[in-house]
Design a protein around this motif. Structure first.
Motif, PDB file in Angstrom:
ATOM      1  N   VAL A 189      36.955  -9.971  -5.683  1.00 20.78           N
ATOM      2  CA  VAL A 189      35.763  -9.273  -5.209  1.00 20.78           C
ATOM      3  C   VAL A 189      35.009 -10.202  -4.263  1.00 20.78           C
ATOM      4  CG1 VAL A 189      33.551  -8.273  -5.881  1.00 20.78           C
ATOM      5  CG2 VAL A 189      35.588  -7.776  -7.216  1.00 20.78           C
ATOM      6  N   GLY A 190      34.755  -9.694  -3.049  1.00 21.19           N
ATOM      7  CA  GLY A 190      34.069 -10.493  -2.035  1.00 21.19           C
ATOM      8  C   GLY A 190      32.664 -10.012  -1.743  1.00 21.19           C
ATOM      9  N   GLY A 191      32.272  -8.905  -2.368  1.00 22.24           N
ATOM     10  CA  GLY A 191      30.942  -8.348  -2.152  1.00 22.24           C
ATOM     11  C   GLY A 191      30.896  -6.924  -2.665  1.00 22.24           C
ATOM     12  N   THR A 192      29.804  -6.244  -2.361  1.00 21.77           N
ATOM     13  CA  THR A 192      29.687  -4.835  -2.740  1.00 21.77           C
ATOM     14  C   THR A 192      29.113  -4.027  -1.592  1.00 21.77           C
ATOM     15  OG1 THR A 192      27.441  -5.042  -3.690  1.00 21.77           O
ATOM     16  CG2 THR A 192      29.306  -5.357  -5.187  1.00 21.77           C
ATOM     17  N   LEU A 193      29.477  -2.764  -1.580  1.00 25.48           N
ATOM     18  CA  LEU A 193      28.962  -1.782  -0.631  1.00 25.48           C
ATOM     19  C   LEU A 193      28.128  -0.795  -1.435  1.00 25.48           C
ATOM     20  CD1 LEU A 193      28.924  -0.128   2.058  1.00 25.48           C
ATOM     21  CD2 LEU A 193      31.072   0.903   1.274  1.00 25.48           C
ATOM     22  N   THR A 194      26.904  -0.546  -0.982  1.00 20.56           N
ATOM     23  CA  THR A 194      25.998   0.345  -1.706  1.00 20.56           C
ATOM     24  C   THR A 194      25.453   1.417  -0.778  1.00 20.56           C
ATOM     25  OG1 THR A 194      25.332  -1.449  -3.181  1.00 20.56           O
ATOM     26  CG2 THR A 194      23.885   0.471  -3.088  1.00 20.56           C
ATOM     27  N   PHE A 195      25.513   2.665  -1.244  1.00 13.46           N
ATOM     28  CA  PHE A 195      24.882   3.772  -0.540  1.00 13.46           C
ATOM     29  C   PHE A 195      23.639   4.155  -1.331  1.00 13.46           C
ATOM     30  CE2 PHE A 195      29.212   4.002   0.990  1.00 13.46           C
ATOM     31  CZ  PHE A 195      29.003   4.229   2.343  1.00 13.46           C
ATOM     32  N   LEU A 196      22.568   4.463  -0.601  1.00 14.87           N
ATOM     33  CA  LEU A 196      21.275   4.762  -1.205  1.00 14.87           C
ATOM     34  C   LEU A 196      20.808   6.157  -0.820  1.00 14.87           C
ATOM     35  CD1 LEU A 196      19.763   1.379  -0.079  1.00 14.87           C
ATOM     36  CD2 LEU A 196      20.357   1.947  -2.441  1.00 14.87           C
ATOM     37  N   SER A 197      20.157   6.820  -1.768  1.00 19.79           N
ATOM     38  CA  SER A 197      19.611   8.143  -1.505  1.00 19.79           C
ATOM     39  C   SER A 197      18.283   8.267  -2.230  1.00 19.79           C
ATOM     40  CB  SER A 197      20.580   9.222  -1.991  1.00 19.79           C
ATOM     41  OG  SER A 197      20.030  10.490  -1.791  1.00 19.79           O
ATOM     42  N   PRO A 198      17.202   8.616  -1.502  1.00 17.03           N
ATOM     43  CA  PRO A 198      15.912   8.787  -2.178  1.00 17.03           C
ATOM     44  C   PRO A 198      15.956   9.972  -3.141  1.00 17.03           C
ATOM     45  CG  PRO A 198      15.678   8.962   0.220  1.00 17.03           C
ATOM     46  CD  PRO A 198      17.130   8.839  -0.081  1.00 17.03           C
ATOM     47  N   VAL A 199      15.327   9.788  -4.279  1.00 17.99           N
ATOM     48  CA  VAL A 199      15.223  10.859  -5.265  1.00 17.99           C
ATOM     49  C   VAL A 199      13.898  11.557  -5.039  1.00 17.99           C
ATOM     50  CG1 VAL A 199      15.088  11.394  -7.721  1.00 17.99           C
ATOM     51  CG2 VAL A 199      16.617   9.575  -6.922  1.00 17.99           C
ATOM     52  N   ARG A 200      13.961  12.824  -4.713  1.00 16.76           N
ATOM     53  CA  ARG A 200      12.757  13.626  -4.456  1.00 16.76           C
ATOM     54  C   ARG A 200      12.430  14.428  -5.705  1.00 16.76           C
ATOM     55  NH1 ARG A 200      11.782  10.924   0.077  1.00 16.76           N
ATOM     56  NH2 ARG A 200      13.315  11.273   1.704  1.00 16.76           N
ATOM     57  N   TYR A 201      11.227  14.299  -6.159  1.00 20.27           N
ATOM     58  CA  TYR A 201      10.803  15.070  -7.342  1.00 20.27           C
ATOM     59  C   TYR A 201       9.387  15.514  -7.201  1.00 20.27           C
ATOM     60  CZ  TYR A 201       9.557  10.282  -8.635  1.00 20.27           C
ATOM     61  OH  TYR A 201       9.095   8.993  -8.637  1.00 20.27           O
ATOM     62  N   GLY A 244       0.780  -1.220   0.000  1.00 20.39           N
ATOM     63  CA  GLY A 244       0.000   0.000   0.000  1.00 20.39           C
ATOM     64  C   GLY A 244       0.819   1.282   0.000  1.00 20.39           C
ATOM     65  N   GLU A 245       2.135   1.174  -0.018  1.00 20.79           N
ATOM     66  CA  GLU A 245       2.983   2.365  -0.026  1.00 20.79           C
ATOM     67  C   GLU A 245       3.307   2.782  -1.456  1.00 20.79           C
ATOM     68  OE1 GLU A 245       6.264   2.688   2.694  1.00 20.79           O
ATOM     69  OE2 GLU A 245       5.463   1.023   3.897  1.00 20.79           O
ATOM     70  N   ALA A 246       3.562   4.057  -1.628  1.00 16.01           N
ATOM     71  CA  ALA A 246       3.910   4.591  -2.943  1.00 16.01           C
ATOM     72  C   ALA A 246       5.307   4.119  -3.348  1.00 16.01           C
ATOM     73  CB  ALA A 246       3.868   6.116  -2.911  1.00 16.01           C
ATOM     74  N   PRO A 247       5.515   3.908  -4.651  1.00 15.20           N
ATOM     75  CA  PRO A 247       6.861   3.527  -5.123  1.00 15.20           C
ATOM     76  C   PRO A 247       7.879   4.610  -4.776  1.00 15.20           C
ATOM     77  CG  PRO A 247       5.241   3.221  -6.855  1.00 15.20           C
ATOM     78  CD  PRO A 247       4.557   3.956  -5.740  1.00 15.20           C
ATOM     79  N   LEU A 248       9.095   4.174  -4.568  1.00 13.81           N
ATOM     80  CA  LEU A 248      10.178   5.073  -4.194  1.00 13.81           C
ATOM     81  C   LEU A 248      11.326   4.882  -5.175  1.00 13.81           C
ATOM     82  CD1 LEU A 248      11.250   7.023  -1.992  1.00 13.81           C
ATOM     83  CD2 LEU A 248      12.036   5.011  -0.762  1.00 13.81           C
ATOM     84  N   THR A 249      11.854   5.987  -5.682  1.00 14.25           N
ATOM     85  CA  THR A 249      13.016   5.935  -6.569  1.00 14.25           C
ATOM     86  C   THR A 249      14.252   6.265  -5.753  1.00 14.25           C
ATOM     87  OG1 THR A 249      11.660   6.624  -8.448  1.00 14.25           O
ATOM     88  CG2 THR A 249      14.046   6.862  -8.683  1.00 14.25           C
ATOM     89  N   LEU A 250      15.266   5.419  -5.885  1.00 13.91           N
ATOM     90  CA  LEU A 250      16.501   5.579  -5.131  1.00 13.91           C
ATOM     91  C   LEU A 250      17.687   5.692  -6.062  1.00 13.91           C
ATOM     92  CD1 LEU A 250      15.851   2.688  -2.594  1.00 13.91           C
ATOM     93  CD2 LEU A 250      15.516   5.122  -2.179  1.00 13.91           C
ATOM     94  N   ASP A 251      18.603   6.581  -5.718  1.00 16.35           N
ATOM     95  CA  ASP A 251      19.894   6.666  -6.399  1.00 16.35           C
ATOM     96  C   ASP A 251      20.811   5.723  -5.642  1.00 16.35           C
ATOM     97  OD1 ASP A 251      22.131   7.400  -7.836  1.00 16.35           O
ATOM     98  OD2 ASP A 251      22.334   9.366  -6.896  1.00 16.35           O
TER      99      ASP A 251
END
Length: 153
Positions: free
Chosen positions: A141-153, A122-129
């Protein structure tokens, strides 16, 4: 004219030493500890694509529940990924494998892109960078590190 004088008191002889504990910890393990306590939305996955650590804010942002509950789940099945069409259809397997954390793992290079998720029912879709970098452990390579930031528009 300026004058500089140098005096050496003895030759430097390196001493044998025992490696510190930090030298036995891989970058994946080090980042796992850091991410688990981070305020920023971020996560670490292993070479299998399973979540190793996720920050509390990252877990909330992605709709994964408690961070401890997300650990061990495969990222592309744990997330409710949708495409960028107006209807927001489910992102199928071949495309889901190209989200930045998994792409950085496969390509062994930095990856950046947008991810669209539905955090909860029931939540609105969210776009993330998402910005992902491979983590090297033992020359591989043993894995990855990811940083996320919501895209506000």
């Amino acid at each position: 004219m300026a004058h500089v004088e140098l005096s050496l008191s003895g030759a430097f002889v390196p001493q044998a030493r025992t490696p510190s504990e930090a030298e036995f910890i891989t970058s994946v393990e080090r980042w796992t500890m850091t991410v688990a306590a981070a305020d920023e939305p971020c996560l670490v996955i292993d070479v299998e694509g399973s979540i190793v650590a996720v920050s509390p804010s990252g877990s909330e942002l992605l709709g994964l529940g408690k961070p401890a509950d997300a650990v061990g789940r495969r990222l592309n099945t744990a997330l409710r990924l949708i495409d960028f069409t107006a209807g927001g259809g489910r992102l199928e397997e071949p495309e889901a494998e190209n989200i930045p954390p998994l792409l950085a793992l496969r390509s062994e290079r930095l990856a950046r892109g947008l991810i669209r998720v539905v955090p909860g029912d029931g939540e609105a879709p969210l776009t993330l960078d998402a910005i992902s970098t491979p983590l090297v452990a033992g020359g591989r390579v043993g894995g990855t590190l990811t940083f996320l930031s919501p895209v506000r528009y």
